[in-house]
Scaffold this motif. Structure first.
Motif, PDB file in Angstrom:
ATOM      1  N   ALA A  65      16.906  -7.686 -14.308  1.00  0.00           N
ATOM      2  CA  ALA A  65      15.916  -6.762 -13.735  1.00  0.00           C
ATOM      3  C   ALA A  65      16.497  -5.356 -13.643  1.00  0.00           C
ATOM      4  CB  ALA A  65      15.491  -7.230 -12.353  1.00  0.00           C
ATOM      5  N   TYR A  66      15.762  -4.384 -14.195  1.00  0.00           N
ATOM      6  CA  TYR A  66      16.149  -2.983 -14.123  1.00  0.00           C
ATOM      7  C   TYR A  66      15.135  -2.240 -13.262  1.00  0.00           C
ATOM      8  CZ  TYR A  66      19.548  -3.681 -17.874  1.00  0.00           C
ATOM      9  OH  TYR A  66      20.625  -4.110 -18.619  1.00  0.00           O
ATOM     10  N   GLY A  67      15.639  -1.562 -12.247  1.00  0.00           N
ATOM     11  CA  GLY A  67      14.758  -0.806 -11.369  1.00  0.00           C
ATOM     12  C   GLY A  67      14.216  -1.653 -10.234  1.00  0.00           C
ATOM     13  N   PHE A  68      13.819  -0.971  -9.148  1.00  0.00           N
ATOM     14  CA  PHE A  68      13.392  -1.671  -7.945  1.00  0.00           C
ATOM     15  C   PHE A  68      12.010  -2.313  -8.081  1.00  0.00           C
ATOM     16  CE2 PHE A  68      16.939   0.742  -6.498  1.00  0.00           C
ATOM     17  CZ  PHE A  68      17.468   0.004  -5.452  1.00  0.00           C
ATOM     18  N   GLY A  69      11.147  -1.739  -8.902  1.00  0.00           N
ATOM     19  CA  GLY A  69       9.842  -2.345  -9.122  1.00  0.00           C
ATOM     20  C   GLY A  69       9.964  -3.716  -9.750  1.00  0.00           C
ATOM     21  N   GLU A  70      10.821  -3.831 -10.742  1.00  0.00           N
ATOM     22  CA  GLU A  70      11.028  -5.119 -11.413  1.00  0.00           C
ATOM     23  C   GLU A  70      11.795  -6.084 -10.515  1.00  0.00           C
ATOM     24  OE1 GLU A  70      10.308  -7.818 -14.259  1.00  0.00           O
ATOM     25  OE2 GLU A  70       9.662  -5.726 -14.403  1.00  0.00           O
ATOM     26  N   ALA A  71      12.765  -5.563  -9.756  1.00  0.00           N
ATOM     27  CA  ALA A  71      13.556  -6.425  -8.870  1.00  0.00           C
ATOM     28  C   ALA A  71      12.678  -7.082  -7.809  1.00  0.00           C
ATOM     29  CB  ALA A  71      14.666  -5.616  -8.208  1.00  0.00           C
ATOM     30  N   ALA A  72      11.679  -6.360  -7.302  1.00  0.00           N
ATOM     31  CA  ALA A  72      10.766  -6.922  -6.304  1.00  0.00           C
ATOM     32  C   ALA A  72      10.030  -8.132  -6.870  1.00  0.00           C
ATOM     33  CB  ALA A  72       9.770  -5.867  -5.836  1.00  0.00           C
ATOM     34  N   GLN A  73       9.584  -8.016  -8.114  1.00  0.00           N
ATOM     35  CA  GLN A  73       8.885  -9.127  -8.750  1.00  0.00           C
ATOM     36  C   GLN A  73       9.853 -10.266  -9.074  1.00  0.00           C
ATOM     37  OE1 GLN A  73       5.756  -9.599  -9.153  1.00  0.00           O
ATOM     38  NE2 GLN A  73       4.768  -7.602  -9.003  1.00  0.00           N
ATOM     39  N   THR A  74      11.050  -9.928  -9.530  1.00  0.00           N
ATOM     40  CA  THR A  74      12.028 -10.939  -9.929  1.00  0.00           C
ATOM     41  C   THR A  74      12.476 -11.793  -8.755  1.00  0.00           C
ATOM     42  OG1 THR A  74      12.854  -9.577 -11.760  1.00  0.00           O
ATOM     43  CG2 THR A  74      14.333 -11.290 -10.924  1.00  0.00           C
ATOM     44  N   TYR A  75      12.772 -11.151  -7.631  1.00  0.00           N
ATOM     45  CA  TYR A  75      13.346 -11.881  -6.491  1.00  0.00           C
ATOM     46  C   TYR A  75      12.309 -12.375  -5.483  1.00  0.00           C
ATOM     47  CZ  TYR A  75      17.726 -10.032  -8.302  1.00  0.00           C
ATOM     48  OH  TYR A  75      18.796  -9.735  -9.109  1.00  0.00           O
ATOM     49  N   PHE A  76      11.191 -11.662  -5.368  1.00  0.00           N
ATOM     50  CA  PHE A  76      10.205 -12.035  -4.343  1.00  0.00           C
ATOM     51  C   PHE A  76       8.823 -12.357  -4.907  1.00  0.00           C
ATOM     52  CE2 PHE A  76      13.233  -9.074  -2.230  1.00  0.00           C
ATOM     53  CZ  PHE A  76      13.838 -10.018  -1.399  1.00  0.00           C
ATOM     54  N   GLY A  77       8.595 -12.075  -6.188  1.00  0.00           N
ATOM     55  CA  GLY A  77       7.312 -12.392  -6.801  1.00  0.00           C
ATOM     56  C   GLY A  77       6.154 -11.554  -6.293  1.00  0.00           C
ATOM     57  N   ARG A  78       6.482 -10.347  -5.775  1.00  0.00           N
ATOM     58  CA  ARG A  78       5.446  -9.468  -5.222  1.00  0.00           C
ATOM     59  C   ARG A  78       5.749  -8.018  -5.595  1.00  0.00           C
ATOM     60  NH1 ARG A  78       7.123 -11.553  -0.623  1.00  0.00           N
ATOM     61  NH2 ARG A  78       7.018  -9.619   0.567  1.00  0.00           N
ATOM     62  N   PRO A  79       4.720  -7.152  -5.561  1.00  0.00           N
ATOM     63  CA  PRO A  79       4.957  -5.728  -5.836  1.00  0.00           C
ATOM     64  C   PRO A  79       5.854  -5.108  -4.769  1.00  0.00           C
ATOM     65  CG  PRO A  79       2.622  -6.272  -5.978  1.00  0.00           C
ATOM     66  CD  PRO A  79       3.284  -7.456  -5.372  1.00  0.00           C
ATOM     67  N   THR A  96       9.731  -2.346 -14.604  1.00  0.00           N
ATOM     68  CA  THR A  96       8.406  -1.854 -14.228  1.00  0.00           C
ATOM     69  C   THR A  96       8.603  -0.449 -13.712  1.00  0.00           C
ATOM     70  OG1 THR A  96       7.682  -4.090 -13.600  1.00  0.00           O
ATOM     71  CG2 THR A  96       6.381  -2.233 -12.775  1.00  0.00           C
ATOM     72  N   TYR A  97       8.263   0.548 -14.511  1.00  0.00           N
ATOM     73  CA  TYR A  97       8.554   1.936 -14.140  1.00  0.00           C
ATOM     74  C   TYR A  97       7.545   2.440 -13.108  1.00  0.00           C
ATOM     75  CZ  TYR A  97      10.525   6.585 -14.654  1.00  0.00           C
ATOM     76  OH  TYR A  97      11.167   7.772 -14.400  1.00  0.00           O
ATOM     77  N   LEU A  98       8.066   2.963 -12.007  1.00  0.00           N
ATOM     78  CA  LEU A  98       7.216   3.486 -10.938  1.00  0.00           C
ATOM     79  C   LEU A  98       7.549   4.954 -10.681  1.00  0.00           C
ATOM     80  CD1 LEU A  98       7.494   0.577  -8.330  1.00  0.00           C
ATOM     81  CD2 LEU A  98       5.604   1.014  -9.899  1.00  0.00           C
ATOM     82  N   PRO A  99       6.572   5.857 -10.791  1.00  0.00           N
ATOM     83  CA  PRO A  99       6.804   7.258 -10.391  1.00  0.00           C
ATOM     84  C   PRO A  99       7.199   7.305  -8.921  1.00  0.00           C
ATOM     85  CG  PRO A  99       4.754   7.041 -11.622  1.00  0.00           C
ATOM     86  CD  PRO A  99       5.207   5.644 -11.321  1.00  0.00           C
ATOM     87  N   ILE A 100       7.874   8.351  -8.527  1.00  0.00           N
ATOM     88  CA  ILE A 100       8.418   8.428  -7.170  1.00  0.00           C
ATOM     89  C   ILE A 100       7.335   8.285  -6.105  1.00  0.00           C
ATOM     90  CG2 ILE A 100       8.272  10.939  -7.020  1.00  0.00           C
ATOM     91  CD1 ILE A 100      11.133   8.705  -5.680  1.00  0.00           C
ATOM     92  N   ASP A 101       6.126   8.800  -6.360  1.00  0.00           N
ATOM     93  CA  ASP A 101       5.072   8.701  -5.350  1.00  0.00           C
ATOM     94  C   ASP A 101       4.469   7.303  -5.253  1.00  0.00           C
ATOM     95  OD1 ASP A 101       3.733   8.723  -7.748  1.00  0.00           O
ATOM     96  OD2 ASP A 101       2.394  10.372  -7.263  1.00  0.00           O
ATOM     97  N   GLN A 102       4.852   6.398  -6.159  1.00  0.00           N
ATOM     98  CA  GLN A 102       4.405   5.014  -6.085  1.00  0.00           C
ATOM     99  C   GLN A 102       5.493   4.081  -5.543  1.00  0.00           C
ATOM    100  OE1 GLN A 102       2.516   3.561  -9.690  1.00  0.00           O
ATOM    101  NE2 GLN A 102       1.538   5.538 -10.075  1.00  0.00           N
ATOM    102  N   ILE A 103       6.651   4.642  -5.257  1.00  0.00           N
ATOM    103  CA  ILE A 103       7.722   3.856  -4.635  1.00  0.00           C
ATOM    104  C   ILE A 103       7.577   4.006  -3.122  1.00  0.00           C
ATOM    105  CG2 ILE A 103      10.207   3.554  -4.382  1.00  0.00           C
ATOM    106  CD1 ILE A 103      10.551   4.766  -7.153  1.00  0.00           C
ATOM    107  N   PRO A 104       7.393   2.923  -2.390  1.00  0.00           N
ATOM    108  CA  PRO A 104       7.156   3.024  -0.940  1.00  0.00           C
ATOM    109  C   PRO A 104       8.268   3.790  -0.214  1.00  0.00           C
ATOM    110  CG  PRO A 104       6.796   0.793  -1.717  1.00  0.00           C
ATOM    111  CD  PRO A 104       7.401   1.530  -2.868  1.00  0.00           C
ATOM    112  N   LYS A 105       7.874   4.563   0.784  1.00  0.00           N
ATOM    113  CA  LYS A 105       8.842   5.345   1.557  1.00  0.00           C
ATOM    114  C   LYS A 105       9.895   4.442   2.192  1.00  0.00           C
ATOM    115  CE  LYS A 105       9.081   9.014   5.039  1.00  0.00           C
ATOM    116  NZ  LYS A 105      10.221   8.454   5.797  1.00  0.00           N
ATOM    117  N   LEU A 106       9.481   3.265   2.660  1.00  0.00           N
ATOM    118  CA  LEU A 106      10.436   2.337   3.268  1.00  0.00           C
ATOM    119  C   LEU A 106      11.534   1.959   2.294  1.00  0.00           C
ATOM    120  CD1 LEU A 106      11.377   0.485   5.542  1.00  0.00           C
ATOM    121  CD2 LEU A 106       9.762  -1.254   4.713  1.00  0.00           C
TER     122      LEU A 106
END
Length: 311
Positions: A179-193, A74-84
């Protein structure tokens, strides 16, 4: 001639010999770099990078029922990746990312000292070096490859902004469980964005790049939790989280999504959609990020599935 004079002469000779070896080594390194630089790959393609995105099939109300492709992303531009999430990753992988120019001398020295003194084994690769390796190089452990990696890192830093390099890294890197990328990993491991994850969950994801095949929480939860503790410590040390948040995150009980978890059972419909899209577009269907919306509704499909299971 006195013994003191002999020692002085010996020290002078040793000093000159050492300087000679140093100069010879620097000249040899310079020649090697001059030979390798023209051999570096063209990196201009990263300015307009098009990642491989899977074919996804959804219900009419937006629930995913199937994904097809070699790389789940799930490709996320840098401004859509949370600062945390960004800050958590940097604290773990490359705390001086926005300060160095591709190579981190402090990180190299720290890793050497830790490894020589028997401390925790550490790597010294910056995120820029990992981008260079991921997109253009192999993982072979040779001097030539390391020199190419260093040269490529400097080249990338001159062509792309820090934010762009971080965006590429956080979307391209493999994080286990296909899972490739942190957006996809969030869904894969936690089922949430990614935007909904807590500090404890971000820490677990930030700890994955080191060894995603063996440290992901689906495959080995104990190792993943041990790595998460290291990530949380570094996040606190870097000021990403406070002492209070650190204690709260350590105590948080995480719910990991199982590999068999399915939100909606509609495998047959998803497969029918895949076949039709593949028949029209071929292999492009699995890499170009196509989305198929079916006429199914998630609640109705699940009700039908449960009713069938009861009969």
């Amino acid at each position: 001639m006195s013994e003191a004079q002999d020692i002085q002469i010996w020290l002078k000779r040793a000093l000159w010999a050492g300087l000679g070896l140093l100069v010879t080594g620097l000249v040899a390194l310079g020649i090697m770099l001059a030979v390798l630089y023209p051999q570096l790959p063209d990196t201009s393609s990263l300015s307009n990078y098009q990642p491989k995105l899977p074919l996804r099939v959804y219900t009419a109300d937006g629930v995913e029922i199937g994904g097809f492709g070699s790389e789940k992303r799930t490709y996320l531009p840098i401004d859509q990746i949370p600062k945390l999430m960004r800050d958590s990753l940097l604290a773990v992988e490359d705390a001086r990312f926005y300060e160095h120019h591709g190579i981190d001398p402090i990180g190299v020295l720290r890793a050497v000292l830790s490894n020589v003194t028997g401390g925790r084994t550490q790597g010294a690769s910056t995120i820029t070096q990992q981008v260079a390796r991921t997109f253009f190089l192999t993982r072979e452990k040779t001097i030539t490859r390391k020199l190419k990696e260093a040269l490529l890192s400097r080249k990338l830093e001159s062509q792309l902004s820090k934010d762009k390099l971080l965006e590429l890294y956080m979307n391209q890197i493999y994080l286990g469980a296909r899972a490739y990328g942190f957006g996809e990993a969030a869904q894969t491991y936690f089922g949430r964005p990614l935007a909904e994850l807590s500090a404890a969950e971000c820490a677990m994801l930030a700890g994955l790049p080191q060894n995603p095949a063996n440290v992901n929480p689906i495959k080995n939860l104990d190792r993943a939790l041990a790595r998460q503790k290291v990530a949380l410590w570094r996040m606190r040390d870097a000021g990403v989280i406070t002492d209070e948040q650190y204690e709260q995150a350590k105590a948080e009980k995480l719910t990991i999504r199982k590999a068999t978890d399915v939100d909606v059972h509609a495998e047959f419909v998803a497969e029918m959609a895949r076949q039709q899209v593949y028949a029209q577009y071929g292999e492009e269907a699995y890499t170009s990020g196509m989305k198929v919306i079916t006429t199914l509704r998630a609640s109705e499909q699940q009700a039908a599935y449960k009713a069938l299971r009861r009969t």
